[in-house]
Motif scaffolding. Structure first.
Motif, short mmCIF file in Angstrom:
data_model
loop_
_atom_site.label_atom_id
_atom_site.label_comp_id
_atom_site.label_asym_id
_atom_site.label_seq_id
_atom_site.Cartn_x
_atom_site.Cartn_y
_atom_site.Cartn_z
N ALA A 1 0.30 7.40 -17.11
CA ALA A 1 1.76 7.48 -17.17
C ALA A 1 2.41 6.39 -16.33
N GLU A 2 1.79 6.07 -15.17
CA GLU A 2 2.36 5.06 -14.27
C GLU A 2 1.24 4.20 -13.70
N GLU A 3 1.14 2.97 -14.18
CA GLU A 3 0.12 2.04 -13.69
C GLU A 3 0.60 1.46 -12.38
N ALA A 4 0.51 2.27 -11.34
CA ALA A 4 1.00 1.96 -10.01
C ALA A 4 0.05 2.62 -9.01
N LEU A 5 0.24 2.32 -7.72
CA LEU A 5 -0.64 2.87 -6.70
C LEU A 5 -0.24 4.29 -6.34
N HIS A 6 -1.16 5.22 -6.58
CA HIS A 6 -1.03 6.60 -6.15
C HIS A 6 -2.08 6.87 -5.07
N LEU A 7 -1.80 7.81 -4.19
CA LEU A 7 -2.73 8.16 -3.13
C LEU A 7 -2.91 9.67 -3.05
N ALA A 8 -4.10 10.09 -2.62
CA ALA A 8 -4.37 11.47 -2.27
C ALA A 8 -5.28 11.47 -1.05
N ARG B 1 4.67 0.20 -6.56
CA ARG B 1 4.66 -0.28 -7.93
C ARG B 1 4.47 -1.80 -7.93
N GLY B 2 3.94 -2.32 -9.02
CA GLY B 2 3.68 -3.74 -9.11
C GLY B 2 4.96 -4.56 -9.17
N THR B 3 4.94 -5.72 -8.48
CA THR B 3 6.11 -6.60 -8.46
C THR B 3 5.76 -8.03 -8.86
N VAL B 4 4.49 -8.31 -9.10
CA VAL B 4 4.08 -9.67 -9.46
C VAL B 4 3.25 -9.60 -10.74
N GLY B 5 3.04 -10.77 -11.34
CA GLY B 5 2.20 -10.82 -12.53
C GLY B 5 2.74 -9.96 -13.64
N THR B 6 1.90 -9.11 -14.20
CA THR B 6 2.30 -8.23 -15.30
C THR B 6 3.11 -7.03 -14.81
N GLY B 7 3.17 -6.83 -13.49
CA GLY B 7 3.86 -5.67 -12.95
C GLY B 7 3.03 -4.41 -13.00
N ARG B 8 1.74 -4.54 -13.30
CA ARG B 8 0.86 -3.38 -13.41
C ARG B 8 -0.11 -3.38 -12.22
N LEU C 1 -6.42 -4.31 -3.36
CA LEU C 1 -6.71 -5.16 -4.51
C LEU C 1 -6.48 -4.33 -5.76
N ALA C 2 -5.95 -4.95 -6.82
CA ALA C 2 -5.71 -4.22 -8.06
C ALA C 2 -5.78 -5.16 -9.25
N THR C 3 -6.07 -4.57 -10.40
CA THR C 3 -6.12 -5.31 -11.66
C THR C 3 -4.71 -5.58 -12.15
N ASP C 4 -4.44 -6.83 -12.51
CA ASP C 4 -3.12 -7.24 -13.00
C ASP C 4 -3.09 -7.18 -14.53
N ASP D 1 -0.08 1.45 7.30
CA ASP D 1 -0.06 2.91 7.21
C ASP D 1 -0.28 3.46 5.80
N LEU D 2 -0.52 2.59 4.84
CA LEU D 2 -0.78 2.94 3.43
C LEU D 2 0.49 3.35 2.67
N LEU D 3 1.62 3.38 3.35
CA LEU D 3 2.86 3.76 2.70
C LEU D 3 3.84 2.59 2.59
N THR D 4 3.88 1.75 3.61
CA THR D 4 4.75 0.58 3.61
C THR D 4 3.88 -0.65 3.42
N TRP D 5 4.19 -1.44 2.40
CA TRP D 5 3.31 -2.54 2.00
C TRP D 5 4.01 -3.89 2.11
N SER D 6 3.21 -4.91 2.34
CA SER D 6 3.71 -6.28 2.37
C SER D 6 4.11 -6.71 0.96
N ASP D 7 4.75 -7.88 0.89
CA ASP D 7 5.00 -8.47 -0.42
C ASP D 7 3.67 -8.67 -1.14
N GLN D 8 3.66 -8.39 -2.41
CA GLN D 8 2.45 -8.58 -3.21
C GLN D 8 2.27 -10.05 -3.56
N GLU D 9 1.02 -10.44 -3.74
CA GLU D 9 0.69 -11.80 -4.17
C GLU D 9 -0.40 -11.73 -5.22
#
Length: 285
Positions: A10-17, A36-43, A60-63, A77-85
């Motif tokens: 449903a959402e190709e984004a980073l989820h955590l448990a 959520r993705g902000t670069v490349g395909t956004g996925r 690391l994630a598949t684009d 902290d796994l909740l606040t992330w840097s700019d994606q590259e």
């Protein structure tokens, strides 16, 4: 604490448990994405999180299906992330059509971090018109190295058993060397197919030589293995992607495996498990 990173259809984004016992996992943020993705395909598919040389968590994630790039970001902290590259995983490789399921592991002997991922390389070809989602392609495991996640070596072939393989995951073995699980990507995406299951190999030095492969150690049809240590045993989780569910197995020695039940979030796809100190940002005690 154990932290699972995953995406959903449903959402190709980073989820955590998270879990304190490695058995029952509770979704973070009410099951909603934390990034959520902000670069490349956004996925953000196949998310993997590990600890880098700076002590930060590195994602690391598949684009997307047919991007040769790898999404990278960092967090304390796994909740606040840097700019994606976008990392140029297959830079300079003619005919590189994709870069799937990136992960990394540390070779303590050299201090190098090895990024591993799956790619199709066919010189003179393109991904246009191919159904990567439903039709198997001819993958191999590729890699590069880094000391700091800023400068990377040229990509090179990491593992080639003579047939299509994807979704490699590597962890150190007790006593030295490494254990690698991967998916035999031969066969077709139906429950009656041969292959489409998880195999294992070991090596002392990244890039081989490799021991004779063992397996399958899972049923078919599965993908996306991830291995973590829970007490005196190893636990492997894997995605029954055609059936919309997850499976797991455990082993005392990394050789003989038996099914084990875990409570994991529903809808989870291609997950990776991080063994981390207790993080109050995710799960206050």
């Amino acid at each position: 604490m154990y932290v699972v990173s995953y995406f959903t259809n449903a959402e190709e984004a980073l989820h955590l448990a998270y879990s304190h016992d490695g058995e029952e996992f509770a979704a973070v943020n009410g099951g909603r994405p934390v990034l959520r993705g902000t670069v490349g395909t956004g996925r953000l598919r196949d998310p993997f999180i590990g600890v880098g040389p700076d002590g930060l968590f590195h994602l690391l994630a598949t684009d997307g299906w047919t991007s040769p790039h790898i999404v990278h970001a960092t967090s304390a902290d796994l909740l606040t992330w840097s700019d994606q590259e976008l990392l140029e995983g297959m830079a300079g490789v003619e005919g590189a059509l994709n870069a799937w399921a990136p992960e990394f592991f540390l070779d303590r002997g050299t201090g190098l971090y090895h990024l591993v991922w799956s790619s199709v390389v066919e010189a003179g070809s393109t991904a246009e018109g191919r159904d990567f989602e439903h039709v198997g392609q001819n993958h191999r495991i590729w890699h590069c190295t880094t000391e700091d996640f800023r400068a990377f070596s040229a990509p090179g072939l990491f593992f080639d058993p003579g047939h299509s393989v994807i979704d490699a995951t590597v962890r150190e073995r007790e006593g030295g060397g490494f254990l690698m699980a991967y998916k035999d990507e031969r066969g077709t995406n139906d429950l009656a197919t041969a292959h489409k299951d998880i195999h294992l190999t070991t090596f002392e030095t990244p890039g081989g030589p490799y021991t004779a492969t063992a397996g399958p150690v899972t049923p078919s049809v599965v993908e996306g293995p991830s291995i973590f240590r829970r007490g005196g045993e190893l636990v492997m989780i894997f995605d029954h992607y055609l059936e919309g569910r997850y499976g797991a197995a455990r082993s005392k020695d990394g050789v003989d495996w038996e099914p084990v039940a875990l409570a994991l979030p529903s809808g989870m796809r291609h997950a990776s498990v991080l063994e981390a100190p207790s993080l109050t940002s995710l799960a206050p005690r």
